[in-house]
Design a protein around this motif. Structure first.
Motif, PDB file in Angstrom:
ATOM      1  N   LEU A  58       0.844  -1.192   0.000  1.00 34.96           N
ATOM      2  CA  LEU A  58       0.000   0.000   0.000  1.00 34.96           C
ATOM      3  C   LEU A  58       0.879   1.241   0.000  1.00 34.96           C
ATOM      4  O   LEU A  58       1.802   1.351   0.807  1.00 34.96           O
ATOM      5  N   ASN A  59       0.602   2.167  -0.898  1.00 35.66           N
ATOM      6  CA  ASN A  59       1.301   3.442  -0.927  1.00 35.66           C
ATOM      7  C   ASN A  59       0.369   4.457  -0.284  1.00 35.66           C
ATOM      8  O   ASN A  59      -0.638   4.846  -0.875  1.00 35.66           O
ATOM      9  N   LEU A  60       0.677   4.885   0.932  1.00 38.03           N
ATOM     10  CA  LEU A  60      -0.236   5.696   1.729  1.00 38.03           C
ATOM     11  C   LEU A  60       0.282   7.076   2.088  1.00 38.03           C
ATOM     12  O   LEU A  60      -0.396   7.819   2.783  1.00 38.03           O
ATOM     13  N   ASP A  61       1.476   7.426   1.650  1.00 36.66           N
ATOM     14  CA  ASP A  61       2.022   8.712   2.097  1.00 36.66           C
ATOM     15  C   ASP A  61       1.645   9.850   1.158  1.00 36.66           C
ATOM     16  O   ASP A  61       1.270   9.653   0.012  1.00 36.66           O
ATOM     17  N   ALA A  63       3.812  12.184   0.368  1.00 37.18           N
ATOM     18  CA  ALA A  63       5.006  12.587  -0.376  1.00 37.18           C
ATOM     19  C   ALA A  63       4.965  12.055  -1.801  1.00 37.18           C
ATOM     20  O   ALA A  63       5.576  12.626  -2.696  1.00 37.18           O
ATOM     21  N   GLY A  64       4.272  10.959  -1.996  1.00 34.37           N
ATOM     22  CA  GLY A  64       4.124  10.428  -3.332  1.00 34.37           C
ATOM     23  C   GLY A  64       5.272   9.561  -3.804  1.00 34.37           C
ATOM     24  O   GLY A  64       5.327   9.217  -4.978  1.00 34.37           O
ATOM     25  N   ASP A  65       6.192   9.192  -2.915  1.00 33.91           N
ATOM     26  CA  ASP A  65       7.237   8.273  -3.358  1.00 33.91           C
ATOM     27  C   ASP A  65       6.627   6.889  -3.572  1.00 33.91           C
ATOM     28  O   ASP A  65       5.509   6.619  -3.162  1.00 33.91           O
ATOM     29  N   ARG A  66       7.340   6.038  -4.232  1.00 31.70           N
ATOM     30  CA  ARG A  66       6.800   4.722  -4.579  1.00 31.70           C
ATOM     31  C   ARG A  66       6.972   3.692  -3.470  1.00 31.70           C
ATOM     32  O   ARG A  66       6.431   2.589  -3.579  1.00 31.70           O
ATOM     33  N   ASP A  67       7.718   4.007  -2.421  1.00 31.87           N
ATOM     34  CA  ASP A  67       7.941   3.046  -1.349  1.00 31.87           C
ATOM     35  C   ASP A  67       6.635   2.779  -0.599  1.00 31.87           C
ATOM     36  O   ASP A  67       5.907   3.707  -0.265  1.00 31.87           O
ATOM     37  N   PRO A  68       6.349   1.516  -0.291  1.00 33.23           N
ATOM     38  CA  PRO A  68       5.111   1.207   0.427  1.00 33.23           C
ATOM     39  C   PRO A  68       5.171   1.609   1.895  1.00 33.23           C
ATOM     40  O   PRO A  68       6.227   1.590   2.517  1.00 33.23           O
ATOM     41  N   GLU A  69       4.015   1.964   2.419  1.00 35.46           N
ATOM     42  CA  GLU A  69       3.864   2.312   3.835  1.00 35.46           C
ATOM     43  C   GLU A  69       2.978   1.315   4.561  1.00 35.46           C
ATOM     44  O   GLU A  69       2.642   1.492   5.715  1.00 35.46           O
TER      45      GLU A  69
END
Length: 178
Positions: A58-61, A63-69
């Motif tokens: 899930l990408n939830l931040d 900031a819009g980076d691609r790393d999942p949160e």
């Protein structure tokens, strides 16, 4: 005089109605406590089966980076003789971070924990091989989890305090470069 009697009757009916409503609520609350402490006669949950997608991230931040949160997956509770069932109780998830050092040692530290009442989780109602289950959407505590290996353990606790644990799931959280 008739108007006084009408008001008296209306007031009396209102008191009876209020007493009935509060009595029903008290009885309902007492019944809920009793139900939580007694066996419902169904066989206990013997297996917790977790089903993960090929891409559970899930990408939830903002900031819009691609790393999942976070991640998502499905949980099915089985008695062993019946497919997944919806049950009253708690689902607890522990996520451990696995660190490998240069000297070959491995450390395992608790990184995030989640605890949900089953009634608060989205239910999956699908007849079939796996039966009914729950959807878990989990956001971890640390932003730097991306790029690390994690282990997940999912546990179901029924209303009598009986705990059933899933198998440990190990996976590497992707880390993307821009």
């Amino acid at each position: 005089m008739d108007q006084v009697r009408t008001y008296a009757r209306a007031g009396g009916m209102l008191l009876v109605l209020l007493a009935a409503i509060s009595g029903c609520r008290a009885a309902r609350e007492a019944r809920t406590v009793r139900e939580q402490r007694r066996d419902d006669g169904r066989p206990p949950v013997r297996r917790v089966v977790c089903l993960y997608s090929d891409n559970p991230w899930l990408n939830l931040d903002k900031a819009g980076d691609r790393d999942p949160e976070g991640l998502w997956y499905y949980v099915y509770l089985s008695t062993g003789s019946e497919p997944g069932q919806l049950r009253d109780g708690l689902i607890e998830v522990e996520m451990y971070r696995i660190e490998h050092s240069l000297d070959g040692t491995t450390s395992r530290t608790l990184d995030s924990e989640w605890r949900y009442a089953t009634e608060d989780l989205p239910a999956i109602r699908k007849p079939g091989l796996l039966g009914d289950g729950y959807a878990l959407l989990l956001c971890w505590n640390r932003k730097d989890t991306a790029g690390h290996e994690i282990e997940l353990i999912t546990t179901f606790e029924d209303t009598l305090g009986r705990r059933t644990r899933s198998e440990t799931k190990s996976m590497r959280v992707p880390k993307y470069t821009r």
